[in-house]
Scaffold this active site. Sequence first.
Site, PDB file in Angstrom:
ATOM      1  CG  LEU A  37      -2.155   4.105   0.127  1.00  0.00           C
ATOM      2  CD1 LEU A  37      -1.608   5.467  -0.274  1.00  0.00           C
ATOM      3  CD2 LEU A  37      -1.124   3.347   0.958  1.00  0.00           C
ATOM      4  CG  ASP A  38      -5.069   1.171   6.149  1.00  0.00           C
ATOM      5  OD1 ASP A  38      -6.138   0.712   5.721  1.00  0.00           O
ATOM      6  OD2 ASP A  38      -4.141   0.466   6.586  1.00  0.00           O
ATOM      7  N   PRO A  39      -6.528   5.373   5.769  1.00  0.00           N
ATOM      8  CG  PRO A  39      -8.698   5.832   6.534  1.00  0.00           C
ATOM      9  CD  PRO A  39      -7.745   4.695   6.273  1.00  0.00           C
ATOM     10  CB  ALA A  41      -1.225   4.920   4.734  1.00  0.00           C
ATOM     11  NE  ARG A 172      -3.492  -2.684   9.082  1.00  0.00           N
ATOM     12  CZ  ARG A 172      -4.317  -1.657   9.278  1.00  0.00           C
ATOM     13  NH1 ARG A 172      -4.881  -1.470  10.442  1.00  0.00           N
ATOM     14  NH2 ARG A 172      -4.565  -0.807   8.308  1.00  0.00           N
TER      15      ARG A 172
END
Length: 283
Positions: A37-39, A41, A172
């Site tokens: 998971l991206d930071p 998110a 994205r």
Amino acid sequence: MNGFFYIDKQSDWTSRDVCNKVQKIFNLPKVGHIGTLDPFATGLLIVCVGKATKASAYYDDNEKEYVATLKMGKKTSTGDLTGEVVEEKEIVSFTKKDILDVFKSLTGEIEQQIPMTSAVHVNGVKLYQYLHKGVEVDRPTRKVVVKDISLIEVGEDYIVFKATVSKGTYIRVLGEDIASKLNNLGYISSLRRTRIGDVKVEEAKTLGEVKDSDLVSIASLLKDIPSVVLSGERLIKAKNGMTISFDDITKSDRILLIDENNNVIAIYGYDHLNYYKCLRGLY
């Protein structure tokens, strides 16, 4: 300690930050995770501890579900709110029907261009390293499956949607494609993962809440793989990674071998005739 923790990740933490925190809380030597998971998110992160790190790949192929907010009118360098605005234009109005038509056009197997934020290598260098240097390169594409996109909320300059997608899908990029098909620019301003396979975020705990008792066993998470209880000679063979004959079970591509105390020994795959070979030792 061997198994999985279901963590509800907060924003501004990397997936590795969460693993490091779990490692510190429980004093563990080995910790990993399923699905980055991206930071920015939030949501479900399945953290693997001990021998479960070896089994994580056998669950990562499951579909994933996300709830995202698409902000219209601007394009960023990363496709999300963390990037710099690289283009801006007046929002072209759209209707709910327009949105649903776009969702339908993006459902099924589609081809996505891998974003510059990815760790995918191009000419031996990770894409995000090119991004940090401000270097543009030709990016490869990837076929992914969007099982479903549904509309949650819509405003004049934003769309909130839920997407169920295959492994490797970039939300994205999906957001940018939705905006483009609506003749607009857009970026993902919020993202929350709500499900991986049949594990829902409602089952997860925050780092402040998680306890030893929340550990999920390897066999429990991998319950979709048929399990076979071993004893005697077969158990010895499994512990040594040897090929084993099973003429007393229903044929399956993969089987999970456990002992009589429910300890997971290995994951085996069908080879030929009634023989199975070791794919991953977990003993």
